[in-house]
Design a protein around this motif. Structure first.
Motif, PDB file in Angstrom:
ATOM      1  N   UNK A   1     -21.863 -52.503-125.932  1.00  0.00           N
ATOM      2  CA  UNK A   1     -21.483 -51.411-125.051  1.00  0.00           C
ATOM      3  C   UNK A   1     -20.603 -50.401-125.760  1.00  0.00           C
ATOM      4  N   UNK A   2     -20.356 -49.281-125.104  1.00  0.00           N
ATOM      5  CA  UNK A   2     -19.472 -48.246-125.635  1.00  0.00           C
ATOM      6  C   UNK A   2     -18.102 -48.451-125.003  1.00  0.00           C
ATOM      7  N   UNK A   3     -17.180 -49.007-125.761  1.00  0.00           N
ATOM      8  CA  UNK A   3     -15.856 -49.349-125.247  1.00  0.00           C
ATOM      9  C   UNK A   3     -14.787 -48.646-126.077  1.00  0.00           C
ATOM     10  N   UNK A   4     -13.965 -47.786-125.461  1.00  0.00           N
ATOM     11  CA  UNK A   4     -12.892 -47.116-126.209  1.00  0.00           C
ATOM     12  C   UNK A   4     -11.979 -48.091-126.942  1.00  0.00           C
ATOM     13  N   UNK A   5     -11.850 -49.312-126.432  1.00  0.00           N
ATOM     14  CA  UNK A   5     -10.983 -50.295-127.089  1.00  0.00           C
ATOM     15  C   UNK A   5     -11.482 -50.630-128.485  1.00  0.00           C
ATOM     16  N   UNK A   6     -12.801 -50.622-128.682  1.00  0.00           N
ATOM     17  CA  UNK A   6     -13.342 -50.901-130.010  1.00  0.00           C
ATOM     18  C   UNK A   6     -13.038 -49.758-130.975  1.00  0.00           C
ATOM     19  N   UNK A   7     -13.140 -48.526-130.490  1.00  0.00           N
ATOM     20  CA  UNK A   7     -12.768 -47.386-131.326  1.00  0.00           C
ATOM     21  C   UNK A   7     -11.275 -47.427-131.636  1.00  0.00           C
ATOM     22  N   UNK A   8     -10.462 -47.840-130.661  1.00  0.00           N
ATOM     23  CA  UNK A   8      -9.014 -47.912-130.854  1.00  0.00           C
ATOM     24  C   UNK A   8      -8.646 -48.878-131.968  1.00  0.00           C
ATOM     25  N   UNK A   9      -9.395 -49.977-132.089  1.00  0.00           N
ATOM     26  CA  UNK A   9      -9.073 -50.979-133.104  1.00  0.00           C
ATOM     27  C   UNK A   9      -9.281 -50.445-134.515  1.00  0.00           C
ATOM     28  N   UNK A  10     -10.165 -49.464-134.670  1.00  0.00           N
ATOM     29  CA  UNK A  10     -10.347 -48.811-135.968  1.00  0.00           C
ATOM     30  C   UNK A  10      -9.388 -47.637-136.123  1.00  0.00           C
TER      31      UNK A  10
ATOM     32  N   UNK B   1      -6.216 -31.216-119.688  1.00  0.00           N
ATOM     33  CA  UNK B   1      -7.563 -30.651-119.689  1.00  0.00           C
ATOM     34  C   UNK B   1      -8.535 -31.587-118.987  1.00  0.00           C
ATOM     35  N   UNK B   2      -8.415 -32.893-119.250  1.00  0.00           N
ATOM     36  CA  UNK B   2      -9.294 -33.855-118.587  1.00  0.00           C
ATOM     37  C   UNK B   2      -9.104 -33.819-117.071  1.00  0.00           C
ATOM     38  N   UNK B   3      -7.854 -33.717-116.634  1.00  0.00           N
ATOM     39  CA  UNK B   3      -7.586 -33.671-115.194  1.00  0.00           C
ATOM     40  C   UNK B   3      -8.207 -32.428-114.567  1.00  0.00           C
TER      41      UNK B   3
ATOM     42  N   UNK C   1     -17.192 -35.210-120.084  1.00  0.00           N
ATOM     43  CA  UNK C   1     -17.375 -34.973-121.511  1.00  0.00           C
ATOM     44  C   UNK C   1     -17.268 -36.300-122.247  1.00  0.00           C
ATOM     45  N   UNK C   2     -18.387 -36.852-122.731  1.00  0.00           N
ATOM     46  CA  UNK C   2     -18.339 -38.180-123.340  1.00  0.00           C
ATOM     47  C   UNK C   2     -17.495 -38.246-124.610  1.00  0.00           C
ATOM     48  N   UNK C   3     -17.370 -37.131-125.331  1.00  0.00           N
ATOM     49  CA  UNK C   3     -16.552 -37.128-126.551  1.00  0.00           C
ATOM     50  C   UNK C   3     -15.081 -37.296-126.183  1.00  0.00           C
ATOM     51  N   UNK C   4     -14.613 -36.467-125.258  1.00  0.00           N
ATOM     52  CA  UNK C   4     -13.226 -36.577-124.814  1.00  0.00           C
ATOM     53  C   UNK C   4     -12.986 -37.927-124.142  1.00  0.00           C
ATOM     54  N   UNK C   5     -13.957 -38.376-123.379  1.00  0.00           N
ATOM     55  CA  UNK C   5     -13.827 -39.658-122.685  1.00  0.00           C
ATOM     56  C   UNK C   5     -13.589 -40.791-123.683  1.00  0.00           C
TER      57      UNK C   5
END
Length: 243
Positions: free
Chosen positions: A81-90, A115-117, A163-167
């Protein structure tokens, strides 16, 4: 620029090339989380590489959470899956190398969250907006003061931004902030001011008030920054690898 120049981009290893190819093919086949990849013999024939290069490629993707390798009965490789936590670990490793401190991390977070809000308030799918914001606006989660609850709110706002990039990127930064607080101040709990701010931001998003949501988010993060500064004695030290 010579080969010894550290600024020169290095060439991709064979395993990295295979990893990129695997992801490209997952996308091209329209596969999603839980879908099976072809068996190893098929992948070896398809990519024309050694078993060691293929397995290294799969391990690279597994570390990123992009595939799941299941041993034993029913073994095989599945799309992750696409999980921000995995990106955070790198991401945390890069930020550690850059000697980034908590103040800088929160500044970056605070620059983009308003901006997100704003984008979330303008989301045309009002049914989805209500589904994600109602629990915070109505106080249904008010008693949950764990940092993870705060992260869930910010993830919902990022989701609604459309916005999936910002997300993904801001989701990773939010995970990093939460992990730093969880590790450095284990007794940290969301304050009344934070819960009130979440309700105010949710109300503005539900009302479709983009500027109001952005302003409320900006005030909220200014308050959170002060709370974290008080909770973390090493606030100005470089961030570290969480437990």
């Amino acid at each position: 620029m010579t080969r010894s120049d550290p600024a020169r981009p290095r060439g991709r290893k064979r395993a990295e090339q295979v990893a990129f190819g695997l992801v490209q093919d997952i996308v091209a086949r329209g596969q999603h989380a839980g879908d099976k990849l072809p068996h190893e013999a098929e992948l070896l024939a398809e990519y024309g590489v050694s078993r060691s290069s293929l397995r290294e490629a799969l391990r690279l993707l597994e570390v990123q959470g992009l595939v799941t390798i299941r041993p034993g009965p029913g073994s095989g490789t599945e799309v992750g899956g696409i999980d921000p936590a995995n990106l955070a670990s790198t991401l945390v490793l890069y930020l550690m190398m850059q000697r980034v401190n908590m103040d800088q991390l929160l500044d970056a977070w605070g620059m983009v969250e308003p901006l997100l809000a704003d984008l979330a308030a303008r989301n045309p799918d009002r049914a989805r907006v209500r589904a994600l914001m109602d629990p915070f606006a109505t106080g249904a989660v008010r008693q949950d003061r764990a940092p993870a609850s705060g992260l869930a709110f910010h993830e919902a706002v990022a989701d609604l931004s459309g916005n999936p990039v910002l997300n993904l990127v801001l989701g990773a930064v939010g995970v990093l902030v939460t992990d730093q607080v969880r590790t450095g101040a284990r007794d940290f709990r969301l304050s009344d001011a934070t819960v009130d701010a979440h309700e105010a931001i949710a109300d503005a998003i539900l009302a479709g008030d983009g500027p109001g949501a952005a302003a409320a988010m900006r005030r909220h993060l200014d308050e959170v920054k002060q709370e974290i500064r008080q909770a973390l004695p090493g606030y100005h030290r470089n961030i570290y690898l969480p437990d």
